[in-house]
Design a protein around this motif. Structure first.
Motif, PDB file in Angstrom:
ATOM      1  N   CYS A   3      -0.519  -4.040  11.787  1.00 42.87           N
ATOM      2  CA  CYS A   3      -0.520  -5.457  11.414  1.00 42.87           C
ATOM      3  C   CYS A   3       0.672  -6.043  12.145  1.00 42.87           C
ATOM      4  O   CYS A   3       1.816  -5.738  11.807  1.00 42.87           O
ATOM      5  CB  CYS A   3      -0.313  -5.629   9.914  1.00 42.87           C
ATOM      6  SG  CYS A   3      -1.797  -5.785   8.971  1.00 42.87           S
TER       7      CYS A   3
ATOM      8  N   PRO B 284       2.486  -9.002   9.230  1.00 41.30           N
ATOM      9  CA  PRO B 284       2.125  -8.987   7.815  1.00 41.30           C
ATOM     10  C   PRO B 284       2.603 -10.283   7.167  1.00 41.30           C
ATOM     11  O   PRO B 284       3.647 -10.808   7.511  1.00 41.30           O
ATOM     12  CB  PRO B 284       2.880  -7.787   7.256  1.00 41.30           C
ATOM     13  CG  PRO B 284       3.179  -6.939   8.438  1.00 41.30           C
ATOM     14  CD  PRO B 284       3.319  -7.882   9.601  1.00 41.30           C
ATOM     15  N   GLY B 285       1.818 -10.804   6.263  1.00 39.60           N
ATOM     16  CA  GLY B 285       2.213 -12.068   5.653  1.00 39.60           C
ATOM     17  C   GLY B 285       1.321 -12.478   4.519  1.00 39.60           C
ATOM     18  O   GLY B 285       0.946 -11.664   3.685  1.00 39.60           O
ATOM     19  N   THR B 286       0.929 -13.731   4.542  1.00 43.85           N
ATOM     20  CA  THR B 286       0.215 -14.302   3.414  1.00 43.85           C
ATOM     21  C   THR B 286      -1.234 -14.649   3.732  1.00 43.85           C
ATOM     22  O   THR B 286      -1.935 -15.161   2.880  1.00 43.85           O
ATOM     23  CB  THR B 286       0.926 -15.577   2.946  1.00 43.85           C
ATOM     24  OG1 THR B 286       0.991 -16.508   4.038  1.00 43.85           O
ATOM     25  CG2 THR B 286       2.331 -15.269   2.459  1.00 43.85           C
TER      26      THR B 286
ATOM     27  N   CYS C  83      -3.946  -9.071   6.748  1.00 47.85           N
ATOM     28  CA  CYS C  83      -2.575  -8.556   6.680  1.00 47.85           C
ATOM     29  C   CYS C  83      -1.774  -9.190   5.546  1.00 47.85           C
ATOM     30  O   CYS C  83      -0.560  -9.041   5.495  1.00 47.85           O
ATOM     31  CB  CYS C  83      -1.864  -8.759   8.013  1.00 47.85           C
ATOM     32  SG  CYS C  83      -2.455  -7.646   9.301  1.00 47.85           S
ATOM     33  N   ARG C  84      -2.431  -9.887   4.646  1.00 44.44           N
ATOM     34  CA  ARG C  84      -1.702 -10.469   3.517  1.00 44.44           C
ATOM     35  C   ARG C  84      -1.321  -9.356   2.539  1.00 44.44           C
ATOM     36  O   ARG C  84      -1.944  -8.295   2.496  1.00 44.44           O
ATOM     37  CB  ARG C  84      -2.498 -11.576   2.856  1.00 44.44           C
ATOM     38  CG  ARG C  84      -3.727 -11.161   2.115  1.00 44.44           C
ATOM     39  CD  ARG C  84      -4.445 -12.404   1.550  1.00 44.44           C
ATOM     40  NE  ARG C  84      -5.565 -12.059   0.735  1.00 44.44           N
ATOM     41  CZ  ARG C  84      -6.786 -11.812   1.195  1.00 44.44           C
ATOM     42  NH1 ARG C  84      -7.023 -11.878   2.498  1.00 44.44           N
ATOM     43  NH2 ARG C  84      -7.755 -11.497   0.367  1.00 44.44           N
ATOM     44  N   ALA C  85      -0.302  -9.612   1.765  1.00 40.90           N
ATOM     45  CA  ALA C  85       0.274  -8.594   0.880  1.00 40.90           C
ATOM     46  C   ALA C  85      -0.754  -7.977  -0.051  1.00 40.90           C
ATOM     47  O   ALA C  85      -0.790  -6.748  -0.220  1.00 40.90           O
ATOM     48  CB  ALA C  85       1.433  -9.195   0.085  1.00 40.90           C
ATOM     49  N   GLU C  86      -1.626  -8.773  -0.648  1.00 36.86           N
ATOM     50  CA  GLU C  86      -2.634  -8.251  -1.574  1.00 36.86           C
ATOM     51  C   GLU C  86      -3.543  -7.235  -0.886  1.00 36.86           C
ATOM     52  O   GLU C  86      -3.831  -6.169  -1.418  1.00 36.86           O
ATOM     53  CB  GLU C  86      -3.473  -9.406  -2.119  1.00 36.86           C
ATOM     54  CG  GLU C  86      -4.671  -8.961  -2.918  1.00 36.86           C
ATOM     55  CD  GLU C  86      -5.684 -10.084  -3.123  1.00 36.86           C
ATOM     56  OE1 GLU C  86      -6.704  -9.804  -3.763  1.00 36.86           O
ATOM     57  OE2 GLU C  86      -5.471 -11.208  -2.637  1.00 36.86           O
ATOM     58  N   ARG C  87      -3.994  -7.545   0.323  1.00 34.10           N
ATOM     59  CA  ARG C  87      -4.900  -6.655   1.046  1.00 34.10           C
ATOM     60  C   ARG C  87      -4.156  -5.396   1.487  1.00 34.10           C
ATOM     61  O   ARG C  87      -4.691  -4.291   1.413  1.00 34.10           O
ATOM     62  CB  ARG C  87      -5.516  -7.369   2.240  1.00 34.10           C
ATOM     63  CG  ARG C  87      -6.611  -6.577   2.888  1.00 34.10           C
ATOM     64  CD  ARG C  87      -7.855  -6.440   2.026  1.00 34.10           C
ATOM     65  NE  ARG C  87      -8.527  -7.719   1.912  1.00 34.10           N
ATOM     66  CZ  ARG C  87      -9.135  -8.143   0.804  1.00 34.10           C
ATOM     67  NH1 ARG C  87      -9.187  -7.386  -0.265  1.00 34.10           N
ATOM     68  NH2 ARG C  87      -9.706  -9.320   0.768  1.00 34.10           N
ATOM     69  N   LEU C  88      -2.925  -5.537   1.949  1.00 34.78           N
ATOM     70  CA  LEU C  88      -2.140  -4.362   2.345  1.00 34.78           C
ATOM     71  C   LEU C  88      -1.959  -3.420   1.158  1.00 34.78           C
ATOM     72  O   LEU C  88      -2.060  -2.203   1.301  1.00 34.78           O
ATOM     73  CB  LEU C  88      -0.785  -4.783   2.921  1.00 34.78           C
ATOM     74  CG  LEU C  88      -0.826  -5.505   4.254  1.00 34.78           C
ATOM     75  CD1 LEU C  88       0.570  -5.948   4.651  1.00 34.78           C
ATOM     76  CD2 LEU C  88      -1.445  -4.653   5.343  1.00 34.78           C
ATOM     77  N   GLU C  89      -1.714  -3.981  -0.012  1.00 33.71           N
ATOM     78  CA  GLU C  89      -1.555  -3.151  -1.205  1.00 33.71           C
ATOM     79  C   GLU C  89      -2.855  -2.416  -1.529  1.00 33.71           C
ATOM     80  O   GLU C  89      -2.838  -1.228  -1.853  1.00 33.71           O
ATOM     81  CB  GLU C  89      -1.129  -4.010  -2.392  1.00 33.71           C
ATOM     82  CG  GLU C  89      -0.875  -3.194  -3.638  1.00 33.71           C
ATOM     83  CD  GLU C  89      -0.375  -4.042  -4.797  1.00 33.71           C
ATOM     84  OE1 GLU C  89      -0.263  -3.467  -5.902  1.00 33.71           O
ATOM     85  OE2 GLU C  89      -0.110  -5.236  -4.623  1.00 33.71           O
TER      86      GLU C  89
END
Length: 150
Positions: free
Chosen positions: A69, A72-74, A78-84
């Motif tokens: 990514c 990574p961002g919002t 690559c937003r935080a929710e999807r990365l998690e």
């Protein structure tokens, strides 16, 4: 052995002779990861996805996936929710390539190149392999300018 995106990995004689049968790592972008069946939106049941599974257990464990990514961002994949969802569960066989490594590699090799905003998947794989391995051998890497002759 690392292969890029969805590069051939079938056990055909021509590929085996040149590259072998093993695929330990598959290096791809988060955008490419979004097309795999174990991407959370495709794997998980509603309301978190469109799949059939209650959680991420049972996803394929081989090959290991090294995912990039660049920012990574919002937004987007690559937003935080999807990365998690992709990386923060015990069954994950996916690893996020450090964006700082990608930036460092881009500055080192491409600082004077106009319009080079992000590394190609190939250069990302090379940077990743250099961090993991004592020696890196590259096969089938090029810009496509020599057609079927390379």
């Amino acid at each position: 052995t690392a292969r890029l995106r969805t590069a051939p990995h079938r056990h055909e004689p021509t590929w085996i002779a040149d590259l072998g049968e093993r695929t330990t790592w598959r290096v791809l972008t988060m955008e490419g990861y979004g097309y795999l069946t174990h991407y959370p939106r495709l794997w998980l049941q509603p309301p978190r996805g469109h799949g059939e599974h209650a959680n991420m257990s049972g996803i394929p464990q081989e090959p290991l996936l090294a995912v990039s990514c660049h920012q990574p961002g919002t937004q987007g994949r690559c937003r935080a929710e999807r990365l998690e969802q992709v990386f923060a569960h015990p069954e994950s066989a996916s690893y996020l390539i450090n964006p700082l490594l990608l930036g460092q590699t881009a500055r080192r090799f491409f600082s004077g190149v106009r319009n080079q905003k992000t590394l190609s998947t190939g250069m990302t794989a090379i940077a990743f392999a250099q961090q993991m391995c004592g020696q890196v051998h590259i096969y089938g890497f090029g810009n496509g300018s020599c057609g079927g002759q390379c």
